[in-house]
Scaffold this motif. Structure first.
Motif, mmCIF file in Angstrom:
data_model
loop_
_atom_site.group_PDB
_atom_site.id
_atom_site.type_symbol
_atom_site.label_atom_id
_atom_site.label_comp_id
_atom_site.label_asym_id
_atom_site.label_seq_id
_atom_site.Cartn_x
_atom_site.Cartn_y
_atom_site.Cartn_z
ATOM 1 N N ALA A 124 0.811 -1.218 0.000
ATOM 2 C CA ALA A 124 0.000 0.000 0.000
ATOM 3 C C ALA A 124 0.843 1.266 0.000
ATOM 4 C CB ALA A 124 -0.940 0.002 1.197
ATOM 5 N N SER A 125 2.040 1.204 0.584
ATOM 6 C CA SER A 125 2.872 2.403 0.679
ATOM 7 C C SER A 125 3.951 2.458 -0.385
ATOM 8 C CB SER A 125 3.528 2.488 2.061
ATOM 9 O OG SER A 125 4.358 1.359 2.285
ATOM 10 N N ALA A 126 4.220 1.344 -1.029
ATOM 11 C CA ALA A 126 5.310 1.327 -2.005
ATOM 12 C C ALA A 126 4.926 0.630 -3.295
ATOM 13 C CB ALA A 126 6.536 0.642 -1.392
ATOM 14 N N GLY A 127 3.628 0.489 -3.546
ATOM 15 C CA GLY A 127 3.213 -0.242 -4.738
ATOM 16 C C GLY A 127 3.378 0.531 -6.024
ATOM 17 N N HIS A 128 3.302 1.865 -5.997
ATOM 18 C CA HIS A 128 3.328 2.651 -7.225
ATOM 19 C C HIS A 128 4.633 3.427 -7.357
ATOM 20 C CE1 HIS A 128 -1.112 2.253 -6.687
ATOM 21 N NE2 HIS A 128 -1.028 2.028 -7.982
ATOM 22 N N GLY A 129 5.174 3.392 -8.550
ATOM 23 C CA GLY A 129 6.213 4.348 -8.915
ATOM 24 C C GLY A 129 7.617 4.056 -8.474
ATOM 25 N N LEU A 130 7.864 3.042 -7.670
ATOM 26 C CA LEU A 130 9.215 2.781 -7.198
ATOM 27 C C LEU A 130 9.957 1.867 -8.162
ATOM 28 C CD1 LEU A 130 8.864 2.208 -3.355
ATOM 29 C CD2 LEU A 130 9.536 4.263 -4.569
ATOM 30 N N ASN A 131 11.218 2.219 -8.427
ATOM 31 C CA ASN A 131 12.073 1.363 -9.234
ATOM 32 C C ASN A 131 13.018 0.620 -8.293
ATOM 33 O OD1 ASN A 131 11.005 2.329 -11.701
ATOM 34 N ND2 ASN A 131 12.287 4.142 -11.566
ATOM 35 N N LEU A 132 12.755 -0.653 -8.106
ATOM 36 C CA LEU A 132 13.566 -1.461 -7.186
ATOM 37 C C LEU A 132 14.314 -2.564 -7.921
ATOM 38 C CD1 LEU A 132 10.968 -1.870 -4.273
ATOM 39 C CD2 LEU A 132 12.748 -0.125 -4.516
ATOM 40 N N GLN A 133 14.256 -2.554 -9.261
ATOM 41 C CA GLN A 133 14.807 -3.661 -10.025
ATOM 42 C C GLN A 133 16.329 -3.743 -9.950
ATOM 43 O OE1 GLN A 133 13.399 -0.988 -11.260
ATOM 44 N NE2 GLN A 133 14.388 -0.244 -13.129
ATOM 45 N N SER A 134 16.994 -2.649 -9.585
ATOM 46 C CA SER A 134 18.459 -2.673 -9.495
ATOM 47 C C SER A 134 18.949 -3.436 -8.277
ATOM 48 C CB SER A 134 19.006 -1.234 -9.458
ATOM 49 O OG SER A 134 18.663 -0.538 -10.635
ATOM 50 N N GLY A 135 18.071 -3.582 -7.275
ATOM 51 C CA GLY A 135 18.513 -4.175 -6.018
ATOM 52 C C GLY A 135 18.359 -5.680 -5.928
ATOM 53 N N GLY A 136 17.536 -6.291 -6.771
ATOM 54 C CA GLY A 136 17.329 -7.731 -6.679
ATOM 55 C C GLY A 136 16.291 -8.214 -7.661
ATOM 56 N N SER A 137 16.047 -9.510 -7.665
ATOM 57 C CA SER A 137 15.104 -10.097 -8.632
ATOM 58 C C SER A 137 14.219 -11.168 -8.003
ATOM 59 C CB SER A 137 15.876 -10.694 -9.816
ATOM 60 O OG SER A 137 16.765 -11.709 -9.378
ATOM 61 N N THR A 138 14.174 -11.214 -6.673
ATOM 62 C CA THR A 138 13.352 -12.221 -5.995
ATOM 63 C C THR A 138 12.429 -11.551 -4.987
ATOM 64 O OG1 THR A 138 15.127 -13.858 -6.199
ATOM 65 C CG2 THR A 138 13.358 -14.356 -4.650
ATOM 66 N N LEU A 139 11.136 -11.871 -5.106
ATOM 67 C CA LEU A 139 10.123 -11.318 -4.213
ATOM 68 C C LEU A 139 9.393 -12.458 -3.515
ATOM 69 C CD1 LEU A 139 8.144 -9.051 -3.186
ATOM 70 C CD2 LEU A 139 6.846 -9.424 -5.306
ATOM 71 N N VAL A 140 9.223 -12.341 -2.209
ATOM 72 C CA VAL A 140 8.459 -13.316 -1.433
ATOM 73 C C VAL A 140 7.255 -12.614 -0.817
ATOM 74 C CG1 VAL A 140 8.434 -14.755 0.621
ATOM 75 C CG2 VAL A 140 10.386 -14.849 -0.913
ATOM 76 N N TRP A 141 6.085 -13.193 -1.034
ATOM 77 C CA TRP A 141 4.873 -12.689 -0.375
ATOM 78 C C TRP A 141 4.689 -13.456 0.934
ATOM 79 C CZ3 TRP A 141 1.802 -8.641 -1.795
ATOM 80 C CH2 TRP A 141 1.999 -8.116 -3.069
ATOM 81 N N PHE A 142 4.956 -12.776 2.045
ATOM 82 C CA PHE A 142 4.731 -13.381 3.363
ATOM 83 C C PHE A 142 3.235 -13.406 3.656
ATOM 84 C CE2 PHE A 142 4.302 -13.355 7.962
ATOM 85 C CZ PHE A 142 5.223 -14.315 8.366
ATOM 86 N N GLY A 143 2.562 -12.331 3.313
ATOM 87 C CA GLY A 143 1.105 -12.233 3.429
ATOM 88 C C GLY A 143 0.565 -11.617 2.157
#
Length: 446
Positions: free
Chosen positions: A364-383
């Motif tokens: 909800a606070s970081a879903g739009h507009g952030l470019n995070l692709q430089s930092g990694g390529s793996t996402l885990v949904w805890f919830g």
């Protein structure tokens, strides 16, 4: 930096310039901000069709993304901009500055309309889905001044995250009701039938046969749609589930809450007044803890924490982005795994430099507009979230243009036999409507 547009970007630029009302449904990562700014630059300084532009965006996007994009490209040198966020005094000072582009966060639209003179001849709504609620204050406020703008551009990658009903308000704010009608009741009558109801009270609506096609046809003349996979060499997206199983005792606690809407445990009580509250409580319990009626956190299990710890260990130091939904989830994760919340600009910069092994993000606070692709390529949904829009936008922080990894991995930690499984199914079901809309108005480029 010199901007050399891809063919699809030039197509979108031309579309915006030739359509005073434009719905630009660009998939995440296609560069919608640069596209829109280029079109605005041409309309401002080449064609002299507009003079003052209002950009409405999520707060972080307004504060960071739009200014960064203007400063980034050589051809946008002549665009003077002013960012009107912060306190009322700061906003007023920003709006008095001489500029071509005024950028404000969406929460302050009612204030802008009520407290200032509306002198903008073009409006850009970044994340058009923010105006999907026809009864919201921001929607009603913008509709009061919509007539004053000769041009309006709506940008989003997720136009109908919760179904076709969202499109009514989104397109009314663009064309003032010309295509889908001026009133929500008429829109419902024309395209929907009551679905879930209790007597005369209707809780949800289902599309009538052929309604989707009719709606898409109505909006197709002002709508352009593109998917990233059609125009970019995107990495392979791998989605998987890491299933955990509760013990019989833990399962009994979960089932008691589900069946009786009341849970009594260790002297604490958790109650659910309705289906919506119950859904939230069950999601919390699937994650391992739940808020009691007095606000305390009641521990249920550590199954997901154990799974997350295993995943972190298997990464062998490679960066991992962890999405959470409830505050107590983040607190429990922080106690178990060394990690950093991506809730500041400094933390985001550290992530993109590869300095954070495990980062926490809230959709909800970081879903739009952030470019995070430089930092990694793996996402885990805890919830997991029920919101398709927030889900897709969060995944798109990594799965986007500029991602150098050959694969992006999205892993869901799922508690077997719980609401987690239902949420995943619901997200997939909603995506069918979303995909249908995208396909129906997809631009044929080249």
């Amino acid at each position: 930096m010199k901007f050399i547009p891809h063919d699809y970007q030039q197509y979108a630029i031309d579309f915006i310039e030739s359509h005073p009302t434009a719905a630009v449904l660009l998939d995440m990562g296609l560069g919608k901000t640069a596209i829109t700014l280029t079109a605005l630059n041409n309309l401002l300084f080449d064609y002299f069709e507009i003079g003052r532009v209002l950009v409405i965006a999520p707060l972080r996007v307004a504060r960071n993304t739009w200014p960064q994009e203007i400063d980034k490209w050589e051809h946008l040198t002549y665009i003077r901009y002013s960012v009107a966020v912060g306190t009322e005094k700061e906003r007023l000072v920003a709006l008095r500055k001489p500029a071509s582009l005024y950028i404000i966060n969406r929460e302050n639209v009612p204030w802008l309309v009520e407290k200032t003179d509306f002198t903008y001849d073009a409006i850009v709504i970044d994340e058009l889905s923010s105006f999907k609620n026809w009864s919201s204050k921001r929607f009603k406020a913008l509709m009061k001044v919509r007539l004053f703008a000769s041009r309006v551009i709506g940008l989003t990658g997720t136009p109908s995250g919760n179904g076709l009903m969202d499109l009514f308000a989104e397109f009314k704010v663009l064309d003032m009701g010309k295509r889908l009608g001026r009133f929500i009741t008429k829109y419902r009558q024309d395209y929907f039938k009551p679905d879930k109801r209790n007597g005369q009270v209707v809780f949800s609506y289902a599309p009538l046969p052929g309604a989707e096609e009719r709606i898409y046809e109505k909006i197709s003349d002002i709508t352009i749609s593109m998917k990233a996979t059609d125009h970019l060499r995107m990495p392979e997206l791998i989605e998987s589930e890491y299933k955990v199983k509760m013990s019989d005792t833990e399962r009994k606690i979960y089932t008691e809450m589900c069946e009786q809407l009341v849970l009594q445990m260790k002297g604490d009580e958790v109650t659910a007044a309705n289906a919506g509250v119950l859904s939230g409580k069950l999601s919390q319990m699937a994650n391992g803890a739940v808020y009691t009626d007095d606000g305390a956190v009641l521990h249920i299990h550590d199954r997901k924490l154990d799974a997350l710890e295993d995943i972190v260990e298997s990464m062998n130091g490679k960066p991992l982005l962890v999405a959470y939904w409830f505050k107590h989830d983040a607190e429990r994760i922080e106690k178990r795994v060394p990690c950093v919340q991506l809730d500041t600009d400094e933390a985001i910069a550290c992530w993109n430099r590869g300095e954070i092994p495990v980062a926490l993000i809230h959709p909800a606070s970081a879903g739009h507009g952030l470019n995070l692709q430089s930092g990694g390529s793996t996402l885990v949904w805890f919830g997991i979230t029920w919101s398709l829009e927030l889900y897709q936008q969060t995944v798109a922080r990594l799965y986007r243009q500029g991602q150098t990894a050959k694969t992006v991995v999205v892993q869901h930690i799922i508690a077997e036999g719980t609401i987690d499984e239902r949420i995943l199914r619901a997200l997939k079901k909603k995506d069918k409507t979303q995909a249908a809309l995208i396909a129906a108005v997809k631009a044929e480029v080249g």
